[in-house]
Design a protein around this motif. Structure first.
Motif, short mmCIF file in Angstrom:
data_model
loop_
_atom_site.label_atom_id
_atom_site.label_comp_id
_atom_site.label_asym_id
_atom_site.label_seq_id
_atom_site.Cartn_x
_atom_site.Cartn_y
_atom_site.Cartn_z
N ILE A 76 1.45 -1.50 0.06
CA ILE A 76 0.12 0.18 0.05
C ILE A 76 0.39 1.43 -0.07
CG2 ILE A 76 -2.05 1.49 1.21
CD1 ILE A 76 -2.91 -1.18 2.39
N ASP A 77 0.43 2.51 -0.96
CA ASP A 77 1.10 3.71 -0.67
C ASP A 77 0.03 4.31 -0.41
OD1 ASP A 77 2.37 5.94 -0.87
OD2 ASP A 77 3.67 5.91 -3.03
N ASP A 78 -0.08 5.45 0.78
CA ASP A 78 -0.83 5.87 1.06
C ASP A 78 -0.44 7.17 1.46
OD1 ASP A 78 -3.26 7.23 2.64
OD2 ASP A 78 -3.21 5.86 3.84
N ARG A 79 -0.74 8.38 0.58
CA ARG A 79 -0.10 9.12 0.59
C ARG A 79 -0.75 10.34 0.45
NH1 ARG A 79 4.65 12.32 -2.99
NH2 ARG A 79 4.80 14.56 -2.05
N ARG A 80 -1.00 11.91 2.20
CA ARG A 80 -2.14 11.92 2.88
C ARG A 80 -1.46 13.29 2.32
NH1 ARG A 80 -5.18 8.65 7.30
NH2 ARG A 80 -5.09 6.98 6.27
N ASP A 81 -0.87 13.99 1.86
CA ASP A 81 0.54 15.32 1.77
C ASP A 81 -0.20 16.15 0.74
OD1 ASP A 81 1.82 13.81 0.99
OD2 ASP A 81 3.85 15.45 0.39
N LYS A 82 -0.56 15.11 -0.64
CA LYS A 82 -1.00 15.71 -1.78
C LYS A 82 -1.36 14.26 -3.02
CE LYS A 82 3.07 16.22 -4.08
NZ LYS A 82 3.98 16.58 -5.03
N GLU A 83 -2.39 14.57 -3.35
CA GLU A 83 -3.09 13.23 -4.42
C GLU A 83 -2.58 13.09 -5.60
OE1 GLU A 83 -7.04 12.74 -7.05
OE2 GLU A 83 -7.57 13.60 -4.95
N ARG A 84 -2.18 12.09 -5.03
CA ARG A 84 -1.09 11.68 -6.47
C ARG A 84 -2.07 9.91 -7.08
NH1 ARG A 84 3.48 14.02 -7.84
NH2 ARG A 84 4.85 12.11 -8.07
N HIS A 85 -1.23 10.18 -8.42
CA HIS A 85 -2.43 8.78 -9.46
C HIS A 85 -0.93 8.21 -9.69
CE1 HIS A 85 -5.79 10.86 -8.70
NE2 HIS A 85 -5.35 11.44 -9.70
N LYS A 89 3.49 9.25 -10.62
CA LYS A 89 4.47 7.67 -10.14
C LYS A 89 5.61 7.72 -11.45
CE LYS A 89 3.87 5.15 -6.66
NZ LYS A 89 4.42 5.52 -4.80
N VAL A 90 4.83 7.39 -11.84
CA VAL A 90 5.99 6.53 -13.29
C VAL A 90 6.48 7.77 -14.23
CG1 VAL A 90 5.84 5.95 -15.40
CG2 VAL A 90 4.43 4.09 -13.44
N LYS A 91 5.39 8.74 -14.45
CA LYS A 91 6.33 10.33 -14.63
C LYS A 91 6.96 10.94 -14.47
CE LYS A 91 4.29 14.87 -16.58
NZ LYS A 91 3.21 16.31 -16.61
N SER A 92 7.32 10.45 -12.41
CA SER A 92 8.07 11.76 -11.94
C SER A 92 9.18 10.66 -11.88
CB SER A 92 8.17 11.52 -10.48
OG SER A 92 8.81 11.75 -9.49
N VAL A 93 9.07 9.48 -12.88
CA VAL A 93 10.78 8.63 -12.07
C VAL A 93 10.96 8.72 -14.37
CG1 VAL A 93 11.54 6.47 -12.61
CG2 VAL A 93 10.35 6.50 -10.40
N LEU A 94 10.69 8.89 -14.59
CA LEU A 94 10.42 8.45 -15.95
C LEU A 94 11.22 10.92 -16.13
CD1 LEU A 94 8.08 7.40 -18.54
CD2 LEU A 94 10.13 6.15 -17.39
N GLU A 95 10.67 11.02 -15.82
CA GLU A 95 11.06 12.71 -15.73
C GLU A 95 12.67 13.04 -15.48
OE1 GLU A 95 8.83 15.12 -13.55
OE2 GLU A 95 6.92 15.64 -15.41
#
Length: 102
Positions: A76-85, A89-95
């Motif tokens: 589980i990846d439950d991030r509550r400080d901002k909405e992420r999809h 996550k994939v886009k961030s790595v590819l950038e």
């Protein structure tokens, strides 16, 4: 948004594709956003509880399909400080890969 990776394995089976296909049909009937990977399925839900409800249904589905023993793994990846999809996550790595190559 909660991103959950899960694997449901009916033990003793050599080929799992028919079981995975039934889980995907379940996700589509429920209108759950998902990503199928070669080793797992990833879903997005609003809450951890909702994710567990869906995974429990997928787990029980294996028994309905004839399995006598089932092993289910959940991450589980439950991030509550901002909405992420998933795509974010994939886009961030590819950038970052692009930054390294560029």
């Amino acid at each position: 948004m909660v991103i959950v990776e899960f694997v449901v394995v009916p033990l003793g089976e050599k080929s799992l594709s028919r079981y995975v296909a039934e889980v995907i049909k379940l996700l589509e009937r429920k209108g759950v956003k998902y990503q199928l990977t070669p080793m797992a399925t990833i879903i997005e839900t609003d809450t951890v509880g909702k994710a567990f409800e869906i995974i429990e249904e997928a787990h029980e589905l294996m028994f309905k399909l004839g399995a006598e023993r089932v092993s289910t793994t959940v991450r589980i990846d439950d991030r509550r400080d901002k909405e992420r999809h998933m795509e974010d996550k994939v886009k961030s790595v590819l950038e970052k890969v692009g930054e390294v190559r560029g």
